[in-house]
Design a protein around this motif. Structure first.
Motif, PDB file in Angstrom:
ATOM      1  N   GLU A  37      53.728 -13.719 -45.715  1.00  0.00           N
ATOM      2  CA  GLU A  37      53.557 -12.563 -44.611  1.00  0.00           C
ATOM      3  C   GLU A  37      52.281 -12.624 -43.662  1.00  0.00           C
ATOM      4  OE1 GLU A  37      54.347  -8.824 -46.698  1.00  0.00           O
ATOM      5  OE2 GLU A  37      55.990  -9.629 -47.554  1.00  0.00           O
ATOM      6  N   ASP A  38      51.452 -12.758 -44.548  1.00  0.00           N
ATOM      7  CA  ASP A  38      50.052 -12.975 -43.784  1.00  0.00           C
ATOM      8  C   ASP A  38      48.967 -13.769 -44.530  1.00  0.00           C
ATOM      9  OD1 ASP A  38      48.089 -12.607 -41.642  1.00  0.00           O
ATOM     10  OD2 ASP A  38      47.521 -10.545 -42.024  1.00  0.00           O
ATOM     11  N   LEU A  39      47.867 -14.149 -43.949  1.00  0.00           N
ATOM     12  CA  LEU A  39      46.905 -14.900 -44.681  1.00  0.00           C
ATOM     13  C   LEU A  39      45.808 -14.816 -44.062  1.00  0.00           C
ATOM     14  CD1 LEU A  39      46.082 -18.095 -44.517  1.00  0.00           C
ATOM     15  CD2 LEU A  39      48.470 -18.145 -44.143  1.00  0.00           C
ATOM     16  N   THR A  40      44.409 -14.837 -44.441  1.00  0.00           N
ATOM     17  CA  THR A  40      43.271 -15.140 -43.987  1.00  0.00           C
ATOM     18  C   THR A  40      42.345 -16.066 -44.788  1.00  0.00           C
ATOM     19  OG1 THR A  40      42.281 -13.411 -45.099  1.00  0.00           O
ATOM     20  CG2 THR A  40      42.944 -12.813 -42.852  1.00  0.00           C
ATOM     21  N   LEU A  41      41.766 -17.148 -43.974  1.00  0.00           N
ATOM     22  CA  LEU A  41      40.884 -18.149 -44.810  1.00  0.00           C
ATOM     23  C   LEU A  41      39.649 -17.902 -44.177  1.00  0.00           C
ATOM     24  CD1 LEU A  41      41.749 -21.617 -45.697  1.00  0.00           C
ATOM     25  CD2 LEU A  41      39.981 -21.233 -44.169  1.00  0.00           C
ATOM     26  N   THR A  42      38.559 -18.057 -44.981  1.00  0.00           N
ATOM     27  CA  THR A  42      37.185 -17.776 -44.332  1.00  0.00           C
ATOM     28  C   THR A  42      36.300 -19.193 -45.277  1.00  0.00           C
ATOM     29  OG1 THR A  42      37.391 -15.307 -44.322  1.00  0.00           O
ATOM     30  CG2 THR A  42      35.022 -16.394 -44.228  1.00  0.00           C
ATOM     31  N   ILE A  43      35.404 -19.833 -44.335  1.00  0.00           N
ATOM     32  CA  ILE A  43      34.662 -20.778 -44.736  1.00  0.00           C
ATOM     33  C   ILE A  43      33.503 -20.185 -44.797  1.00  0.00           C
ATOM     34  CG2 ILE A  43      33.539 -22.964 -44.459  1.00  0.00           C
ATOM     35  CD1 ILE A  43      36.468 -23.845 -42.889  1.00  0.00           C
ATOM     36  N   HIS A  44      32.604 -20.567 -46.073  1.00  0.00           N
ATOM     37  CA  HIS A  44      31.252 -20.034 -46.278  1.00  0.00           C
ATOM     38  C   HIS A  44      30.176 -21.028 -46.151  1.00  0.00           C
ATOM     39  CE1 HIS A  44      32.255 -15.937 -46.647  1.00  0.00           C
ATOM     40  NE2 HIS A  44      33.231 -16.447 -47.479  1.00  0.00           N
ATOM     41  N   ALA A  45      29.520 -21.673 -45.154  1.00  0.00           N
ATOM     42  CA  ALA A  45      28.882 -22.776 -45.397  1.00  0.00           C
ATOM     43  C   ALA A  45      27.848 -22.843 -43.932  1.00  0.00           C
ATOM     44  CB  ALA A  45      29.775 -24.114 -45.197  1.00  0.00           C
ATOM     45  N   THR A  46      26.830 -23.533 -44.151  1.00  0.00           N
ATOM     46  CA  THR A  46      25.892 -23.992 -43.164  1.00  0.00           C
ATOM     47  C   THR A  46      26.639 -24.878 -41.967  1.00  0.00           C
ATOM     48  OG1 THR A  46      24.587 -25.554 -44.471  1.00  0.00           O
ATOM     49  CG2 THR A  46      23.762 -23.294 -44.483  1.00  0.00           C
TER      50      THR A  46
END
Length: 257
Positions: A37-46
């Motif tokens: 139904e829905d999704l979120t993706l988050t990248i944590h990096a320099t």
């Protein structure tokens, strides 16, 4: 190459460094599932770390995805810590290659209404059942009449109480009490319900959903799921676990040792 260029230009243009990359991966994930139904993706990096293939943390939240037996997961949260990929193959040749990852933890959230639909799909005995979740466990309530009521010799509303637990790498529902206006526990009813609903969540289903993300990333690796904790809260249950990723060669050496 365009990923490299964007990350570098985003510094000078004061743009979010990974937004287009996150949206592109999200779109690829949506194509992998018909029920998502829905999704979120988050990248944590320099920026520099990312360009060298180092991601400090990767968060993925999936909403409304179905497992193989037809159970809808309200949320499926996945967090990968200290991910390392081969930058040349991954960014220039569009062939993701995983070098290492410290740990991958996940949490599955189950809601009462989703469990009701899942149980109802397991047979006529469980259609119309009411599910209640709290920190004390899970309660199933059902008015049983007609042929089913005669078969189990129960003609009043009954209540089955219990908890989720891990059994043979799967999540099972354990029902341990019956209350039907003073009627003694009916073991036949308990065994029948347990046979119909178990296992509720299988480790193989979690593996399958994670592999669906991008099978190329996991090529040359074996994955194994471990369930850590089950938390029952008001209105929902949270199942927490860890995905262990092992290189094929290391796994083979370990088996032969």
């Amino acid at each position: 190459m365009r990923i490299y260029l964007y990350v570098i230009l985003s510094f000078f243009l004061r743009l979010p460094p990974f937004a287009p990359i996150e949206r592109e991966i999200e779109n690829r994930l949506r194509e992998k599932s018909d029920t998502l139904e829905d999704l979120t993706l988050t990248i944590h990096a320099t920026r520099w770390g990312f360009l060298c293939g180092r991601i400090r943390r990767l968060d993925v939240i999936l909403h409304g995805i179905n497992t193989a037996p037809g159970l809808r997961l309200d949320r499926f949260d996945v967090t990968a810590e200290n991910v390392s990929v081969a930058p040349w193959q991954t960014f220039f040749r569009d062939n993701p290659v995983l070098r290492s990852v410290d740990e991958v933890n996940w949490t599955v959230t189950l809601r009462e209404d989703d469990l009701e639909r899942f149980f109802a799909s397991r047979g006529p005995l469980l259609r119309g059942i009411k599910v209640s979740l709290s920190d004390e466990g899970i309660m199933l309530e059902r008015s049983l009449g007609g042929l089913a009521g005669a078969l189990f010799d129960i003609h009043d509303p009954f209540r089955l109480g219990g908890r989720f637990h891990v059994q043979k790498s799967n999540i099972h529902l354990d029902l341990h009490r019956l209350n039907a206006f003073g009627i003694a526990p009916n073991q036949t009813l308990l065994k029948t319900v347990l046979t119909l609903v178990n296992p509720v969540v299988r480790a193989a289903d979690i593996n399958r959903m994670l592999r669906r993300a991008d099978i190329r990333v996991l090529q040359g690796h074996r994955i194994h799921n471990v369930f850590h904790e089950i938390r029952n809260q008001e209105g929902h249950a949270e199942i927490q676990g860890e995905l262990i990723i092992m290189p094929e060669t290391s796994a083979a050496d370990a088996d032969s040792a």
